[in-house]
Design a protein around this motif. Structure first.
Motif, short mmCIF file in Angstrom:
data_model
loop_
_atom_site.label_atom_id
_atom_site.label_comp_id
_atom_site.label_asym_id
_atom_site.label_seq_id
_atom_site.Cartn_x
_atom_site.Cartn_y
_atom_site.Cartn_z
N MET B 358 -26.95 -23.42 -19.32
CA MET B 358 -26.11 -21.82 -19.17
C MET B 358 -25.54 -21.56 -20.62
SD MET B 358 -25.17 -21.59 -15.81
CE MET B 358 -23.31 -21.53 -15.48
N SER B 359 -26.30 -20.35 -20.93
CA SER B 359 -26.07 -20.02 -22.46
C SER B 359 -24.68 -19.14 -22.42
CB SER B 359 -27.02 -19.37 -23.04
OG SER B 359 -27.83 -18.43 -22.13
N GLU B 360 -24.50 -18.49 -21.32
CA GLU B 360 -23.37 -17.67 -21.21
C GLU B 360 -22.05 -18.13 -21.04
OE1 GLU B 360 -23.76 -14.45 -22.14
OE2 GLU B 360 -21.71 -13.79 -21.82
N GLN B 361 -21.12 -18.43 -22.04
CA GLN B 361 -19.91 -19.07 -21.88
C GLN B 361 -19.06 -18.56 -20.70
OE1 GLN B 361 -18.03 -18.42 -25.64
NE2 GLN B 361 -18.52 -20.66 -26.19
N SER B 362 -18.98 -17.26 -20.18
CA SER B 362 -18.28 -16.61 -19.26
C SER B 362 -18.73 -17.16 -17.97
CB SER B 362 -17.96 -15.42 -19.26
OG SER B 362 -19.11 -14.78 -19.37
N ALA B 363 -20.25 -17.24 -17.81
CA ALA B 363 -20.71 -17.66 -16.71
C ALA B 363 -20.68 -19.22 -16.28
CB ALA B 363 -22.35 -17.25 -16.50
N ASN B 364 -20.68 -19.87 -17.38
CA ASN B 364 -20.19 -21.18 -17.53
C ASN B 364 -18.95 -21.59 -16.76
OD1 ASN B 364 -21.76 -23.59 -18.18
ND2 ASN B 364 -21.97 -22.90 -20.12
N VAL B 365 -18.05 -21.04 -17.33
CA VAL B 365 -16.55 -21.14 -16.79
C VAL B 365 -16.39 -20.87 -15.29
CG1 VAL B 365 -14.30 -20.39 -17.03
CG2 VAL B 365 -15.53 -21.10 -18.93
N ASN B 366 -16.83 -19.58 -15.03
CA ASN B 366 -16.97 -19.01 -13.55
C ASN B 366 -17.41 -20.11 -12.65
OD1 ASN B 366 -15.66 -16.79 -14.48
ND2 ASN B 366 -17.60 -15.51 -14.61
N VAL B 367 -18.75 -20.59 -13.10
CA VAL B 367 -19.49 -21.54 -12.46
C VAL B 367 -18.49 -22.72 -12.02
CG1 VAL B 367 -21.28 -23.18 -12.16
CG2 VAL B 367 -21.76 -20.74 -12.43
N TYR B 368 -17.83 -23.47 -13.17
CA TYR B 368 -16.99 -24.44 -12.84
C TYR B 368 -15.62 -24.14 -12.25
CZ TYR B 368 -13.64 -28.30 -14.35
OH TYR B 368 -12.87 -29.10 -14.33
N PHE B 369 -15.35 -22.89 -12.19
CA PHE B 369 -13.92 -22.57 -11.50
C PHE B 369 -14.40 -22.69 -9.92
CE2 PHE B 369 -11.51 -19.04 -9.52
CZ PHE B 369 -10.27 -19.39 -9.96
N GLN B 370 -15.67 -22.15 -9.57
CA GLN B 370 -15.99 -22.04 -8.31
C GLN B 370 -16.50 -23.41 -7.48
OE1 GLN B 370 -19.08 -19.04 -7.94
NE2 GLN B 370 -17.58 -17.88 -6.61
N GLY B 371 -16.50 -24.27 -8.63
CA GLY B 371 -16.85 -25.72 -8.01
C GLY B 371 -18.16 -26.07 -8.14
N GLY B 372 -18.92 -25.37 -9.05
CA GLY B 372 -20.27 -25.36 -9.13
C GLY B 372 -20.67 -26.49 -10.07
N CYS B 373 -19.83 -27.02 -11.09
CA CYS B 373 -20.29 -28.26 -11.65
C CYS B 373 -18.98 -29.12 -11.71
CB CYS B 373 -20.84 -27.87 -12.93
SG CYS B 373 -20.09 -26.62 -14.03
N ASP B 374 -19.35 -30.36 -12.14
CA ASP B 374 -18.07 -31.67 -12.08
C ASP B 374 -17.57 -31.72 -13.60
OD1 ASP B 374 -18.54 -32.14 -9.55
OD2 ASP B 374 -20.41 -33.08 -10.15
N ALA B 375 -18.47 -31.18 -14.57
CA ALA B 375 -17.95 -31.11 -15.94
C ALA B 375 -18.46 -30.11 -16.67
CB ALA B 375 -18.31 -32.71 -16.64
N LEU B 376 -17.90 -29.71 -17.66
CA LEU B 376 -18.36 -28.56 -18.62
C LEU B 376 -18.28 -28.97 -19.97
CD1 LEU B 376 -19.00 -25.80 -19.02
CD2 LEU B 376 -16.87 -24.59 -18.85
N ALA B 377 -19.52 -29.02 -20.54
CA ALA B 377 -19.34 -29.67 -21.94
C ALA B 377 -18.64 -28.91 -22.89
CB ALA B 377 -20.81 -29.87 -22.24
N SER B 378 -18.41 -29.41 -24.03
CA SER B 378 -17.53 -28.61 -25.08
C SER B 378 -18.31 -27.44 -25.64
CB SER B 378 -17.16 -29.75 -26.13
OG SER B 378 -18.36 -29.82 -27.10
N ASN B 379 -17.57 -26.57 -26.06
CA ASN B 379 -17.83 -25.32 -26.26
C ASN B 379 -18.48 -24.29 -25.35
OD1 ASN B 379 -17.30 -26.08 -28.96
ND2 ASN B 379 -19.56 -26.93 -29.16
N GLY B 380 -18.25 -24.77 -24.10
CA GLY B 380 -18.65 -23.84 -23.02
C GLY B 380 -17.48 -22.78 -22.53
N VAL B 381 -16.34 -22.92 -23.07
CA VAL B 381 -15.21 -21.88 -22.58
C VAL B 381 -15.12 -20.86 -23.68
CG1 VAL B 381 -12.85 -21.92 -22.07
CG2 VAL B 381 -14.16 -24.00 -21.96
N PRO B 382 -15.17 -19.52 -23.44
CA PRO B 382 -14.96 -18.54 -24.06
C PRO B 382 -13.64 -18.51 -24.72
CG PRO B 382 -15.19 -17.70 -21.76
CD PRO B 382 -15.40 -19.14 -21.69
#
Lengths: 305, 677
Positions: B358-382
């Motif tokens: 996932m190259s788009e930080q906000s998409a990353n955070v949204n997916v995490y927020f919705q429960g789509g991943c168990d961990a979000l690697a560093s620099n993934g948060v806008p």
């Protein structure tokens, strides 16, 4: 007709060559190369990399090599990763297409629906509401609308996925976001087209025959009333399919738009030129299709030929 | 406009989630970890991979001599144990006997000889080749100039290492006399491909009998394989080459037939299948740190040879790590499955790993927020989301092995007083408030953890007290700590004093306007530049102009020294200031963007390079960094922070300074609510 099609295709090939040339030299003229980074590699290493990608060749030779490949239908190899440009397009374009067509379907169904509703309730409350929705769709940019829809429908309500392209549910938000602008335009076009046609003689005849109002509107008036929409569909489809770059990024849709952007920032000329050539041919084909469809829909044009 | 304002209000109003954790904590699948990566990985080939996104996938697929412990320091993996010679030039690794490739073949020292030579070979065009320049003759090998003398003559003996001119015709070039089959081993085996008669081939290595050659055929995507030497013509056999000794100062002339570039030139030996000996150029105390890296990780010859460019794709790939690649879709995800052939498979607790690209930080955070991943690697948060994360139990902010600083062009800002004034004028403690990302203000080049956050043991090791300002880097756990020297810190008085000195020194040459350049793409750079502009105006009364540029244009402009001040950053692969942070500031560095050149710094770094004792080396490095910060061709601002989101049920996914993890010990605790945290 066949001659027209052949001429169009030949023209398209010429444009494709120009586009490829333009892309190639534009990227070559831009400062920096595909392998420049924050940490500069040692000159010995740099030389090996340049050799591997023929970047050490004189520019004319690189260009000739690329164009020779293009003539064989080989769009070359991306400077990044392991994929060829043909593979990148084959893998990613279907998703851009899918997104574009879904957005188009949404725009047409919702747009025509709103337009007909507005026209049939001319100057009444329903008309104003429908046209306000259309205006909203036209005027709110997708980079505002996208996050807004995500916040409401994905994060707050939890109905739909916020990103990624997996299953129909994940396609709804990006398609709606992308389609809304076109929905607005289509609604307005439909409304004005309908308002014009309901005043025409044949519609009056239909009414006089005693047909139901619903039948008059949907069967007779709509057929001519949406002609401006059909004219608009050509460019709209083109934009929807090739212009979803922002949406693809917001919703993380693995389409071709991403490669278009990164190829410029990476100075990856095979990818940039390849996509440009592909889109160029695609748009010409699309316009051809629209012309044909237009002929089929309007009896006057059909008979004129 | 109203609509936009409304949208903004809605966004702010809706996006602040409540509760202990960020978003919904999904019911975990104890066998499956879903990891959101921060960008699209481009390469999985250890020779070509460079980005952190690449490495996150690669390190699970390919094992190394060593692997990361929870601090990202090396611990035994393919090498069970090792011996290091007293002069720190000879490293003997004893390989474990139960290690296998995913195709079942044992992993032996020969795999390392092949793989290290491959990374260095010019045909591989590896951006990571420089990492292996520490290996004896690594540099001339990757430059393509090293040659092995095959027969006595020209004042040289067979077996000696020499160098030819860089543009000399290729001695390893051969021409197939007739159509040839390239096979899997000397003497025969499986046919990997065919080449037509007259094809140009490049010899990469010879078998011990010298009757078979492992050659490269460049057509299409390329092909490697073994061919009988007798079937190949040597076009440059009679050509005379001017050669220079690599190990002794001698010059001479040799025929092309007696010269070949072969892996034997390198300081890499395999005395038996389970012993690997590495010899380095000069004492190399950080060789074990290097051994963690991608360039040292072996690759399977049988897979690479057949598909040199595409061997890492599912179907072609042969792996050695805890996980195997089963599925890959660009811009979407990698599916990994526990590898049954991995030597430690029994202790790997995850059965499946999905790494989303996932190259788009906000998409990353949204997916995490919705429960789509168990961990979000560093620099993934806008950055805009960081305030909303503060206090969440699944959020960690920690120091990262990188520094953010401004380059000061010493040709355009030629007075050291001016450069010091610019540094003294900046109160870096306001940066965390401004940028909201927990940045660690710093006036040093070398990054590290804030001294105030070290454990008592670390404080003792570093020889500092908790109230010491600045950061410290643990170079070797329990053994070596590096406390970088500090440059000109915030002091408005001193800033104005230095500015007066600079005015006196420069006279008419004193710059009327200082131009700050930064690259577009990250809002942060602009925010910082505006802050710098403001502070320099406020404290020093300087007029500052800001100029933003597209990234590659920016890189070129800074390299051409077309700027007064420009933002920059450097991120290290492992914690060693000598190897990772100071070399860029040596006079001859290809990365010298400031025009700064100090004989003193170069001398100290050369002295450090010859030093065997790591403590003494670090002391010399520290003096070199002090020279740098005294002269101030750079203006340090802060140490990067990493922002990581990890669900409460994920165990053993460590946050460390270098941000390197291995999932081989990671597991998911379905009873996390009861277990507490």
């Amino acid at each position: 007709v066949i001659r027209m099609i052949a001429a169009r295709l030949l023209g398209a090939l010429l444009v494709a060559v120009c586009v490829a040339t333009l892309g190639f030299f534009a990227l070559k003229a831009a400062p920096g190369g595909p392998f420049d980074g924050e940490r500069r590699v040692q000159p010995e290493v740099q030389r090996n990399i340049e050799r591997a990608y023929h970047l050490d060749w004189p520019l004319w030779k690189q260009y000739a090599h690329y164009m020779a490949g293009l003539a064989r239908g080989d769009l070359g190899h991306s400077m990044k990763g392991t994929s060829t440009v043909n593979e990148i397009i084959a893998q990613n374009f279907p998703r851009s297409l899918q997104l574009g067509l879904l957005a188009l379907a949404f725009a047409v169904v919702a747009g025509v629906g709103l337009g007909v509703l507005a026209a049939s309730r001319h100057n009444r409350a329903a008309d104003h509401v429908a046209m306000s929705i259309a205006l909203l769709g036209i005027s709110v940019p997708s980079f505002v609308l996208g996050p807004l829809l995500i916040t409401v429908f994905a994060l707050r309500l939890g109905w739909l996925p916020a990103a990624r392209w997996e299953g129909f549910a994940s396609m709804i938000l990006p398609a709606v976001t992308l389609g809304l602008i076109y929905m607005g335009t289509i609604a307005r076009l439909t409304r004005s087209g309908m308002l014009e046609t309901v005043r025409q003689d044949y519609v009056r005849t239909a009414r006089a025959k005693g047909l139901s109002e619903r039948r008059v509107i949907w069967k007779h008036a709509l057929r001519l009333g949406i002609l401006p929409v059909v004219t608009y569909l050509g460019p709209a489809t083109a934009y929807l399919i090739t212009g979803s770059i922002v949406i693809e990024s917001i919703f993380q849709v693995p389409g071709l738009g991403f490669y278009f952007i990164t190829s410029v920032t990476n100075r990856d000329y095979p990818v940039l030129c390849g996509i440009m050539v592909f889109y160029c041919l695609f748009l010409v084909l699309l316009n051809l299709l629209v012309d044909v469809a237009y002929g089929l829909l309007d009896p006057r044009i059909r008979e004129g030929r | 406009l109203i609509v936009r304002a409304l949208a903004a209000v809605l966004l702010v109003g809706c996006s602040v989630p409540e509760g202990e954790y960020f978003g919904r904590v999904p019911e975990p699948d104890p066998t499956h970890l879903r990891w959101c990566n921060v960008a699209e990985p481009e390469y999985l080939d250890p020779a070509l991979a460079v980005s952190t996104a690449d490495l996150r996938v690669l390190y699970e697929l390919f094992d190394g001599l060593t692997t990361f412990d929870e601090n990202a320091s090396p611990k035994p993996s393919l090498a069970e144990r090792w011996e290091i010679s007293d002069d720190l030039r000879r490293f003997t690794f004893h390989l474990r006997r139960d290690a296998r490739w995913s195709n079942g073949r044992p992993i032996t020292s020969a795999d390392f000889v092949y793989s290290l030579a491959r990374v260095l070979h010019p045909l591989t065009a590896s951006a990571n080749a420089e990492t292996l320049w520490r290996i004896r003759h690594g540099k001339p090998y990757s430059a393509g100039t090293a040659r092995l003398v095959l027969a006595d003559g020209g004042g040289f003996r067979a077996g000696e290492a020499v160098a030819v001119e860089p543009e000399a015709p290729p001695t390893n070039l051969r021409r197939a006399r007739g159509a040839l089959e390239l096979v899997s081993s000397p003497g025969g085996g499986e046919v990997w491909g065919r080449v037509p008669g007259g094809s140009e081939l490049t010899i990469v290595e010879l078998d011990p009998t010298r009757a078979w050659a492992y050659v490269f055929f460049a057509e299409d995507d390329g092909l490697y394989g073994w061919a009988p030497l007798a079937a190949l013509d040597a076009p440059h056999a009679d050509r005379v080459y001017a050669v220079t000794g690599l190990d002794r100062p001698a010059k001479g002339e040799l025929r092309g037939r007696d010269l070949l570039m072969l892996p034997e030139l390198l300081g890499v030996r395999a005395p038996d299948p389970h012993t690997l000996v590495l010899e380095t150029e000069g004492p190399t105390p950080f060789l074990l740190d290097l051994s963690l890296g991608r360039a040292f990780r072996p690759v399977p010859r049988e897979a690479v040879s057949r598909h040199p460019k595409r061997w890492v794709r599912p179907g072609n790939i042969v792996t050695s790590g805890p996980f195997h690649l089963t599925f890959w879709r660009e811009r979407d995800r990698f599916e990994l499955a526990r590898s049954p052939t991995f030597w430690g498979a029994r202790s790997v607790r995850l059965e499946r790993v999905t790494i989303y690209s996932m190259s788009e930080q906000s998409a990353n955070v949204n997916v995490y927020f919705q429960g789509g991943c168990d961990a979000l690697a560093s620099n993934g948060v806008p950055p805009s989301m960081l305030p909303a994360l503060a206090g969440k139990k699944d959020y960690t902010a920690a120091a990262y092995l990188g520094s953010y600083f401004y380059l000061l062009n010493v040709e355009r800002l030629p007075s050291v007083h001016l450069r010091r004034a610019l540094s003294h004028a900046l109160d870096r403690t306001s940066l965390p408030r401004l940028l909201k990302g927990g940045q660690i203000p710093s006036v040093s080049l070398t990054p590290g953890k804030p001294i105030a956050t070290l454990t008592d043991g670390e404080l003792a090791l570093c020889g500092v007290t908790r109230d010491t300002p600045g950061v410290a880097m643990i170079v070797e756990t329990g053994k070596h700590c590096y406390v970088p020297p500090r440059g000109a810190a915030f002091d408005p008085e001193a800033a104005r004093r230095e500015l007066e000195l600079a005015r006196a020194e420069l006279g008419a040459r004193f710059p009327r306007v200082v131009t700050v350049r930064f690259n577009t793409g990250f809002e942060q750079h602009k925010t910082i530049a505006e802050w710098v502009q403001n502070e320099w105006k406020r404290v020093l009364g300087l007029d500052v102009e800001l100029e933003s540029m597209e990234w590659k244009t920016y890189l070129k402009a800074t390299l051409a020294r077309e700027y007064d001040a420009a933002r920059y950053g450097v991120v290290g692969n492992f914690a060693d200031p000598e190897a990772e942070f100071l070399p860029q500031f040596k006079c001859a560095s290809p990365d010298n963007r400031t025009g700064f050149c100090s004989a003193e710094l170069d001398r100290l770094m050369a002295e450090a390079a010859d030093e065997r004792d790591r403590g003494a080396r670090l002391a010399l490095t520290r003096r070199a960094e002090a020279v740098l910060l005294e002269e101030m061709p750079i203006l340090p601002l802060f140490v990067y922070t990493q922002h990581v989101l990890t669900r409460p049920y994920v165990r053993g996914l460590h946050v460390n300074l270098a941000d390197h993890q291995s999932l081989r010990e990671t597991w998911i605790d379905p009873d996390w609510r009861r277990a507490g945290r």
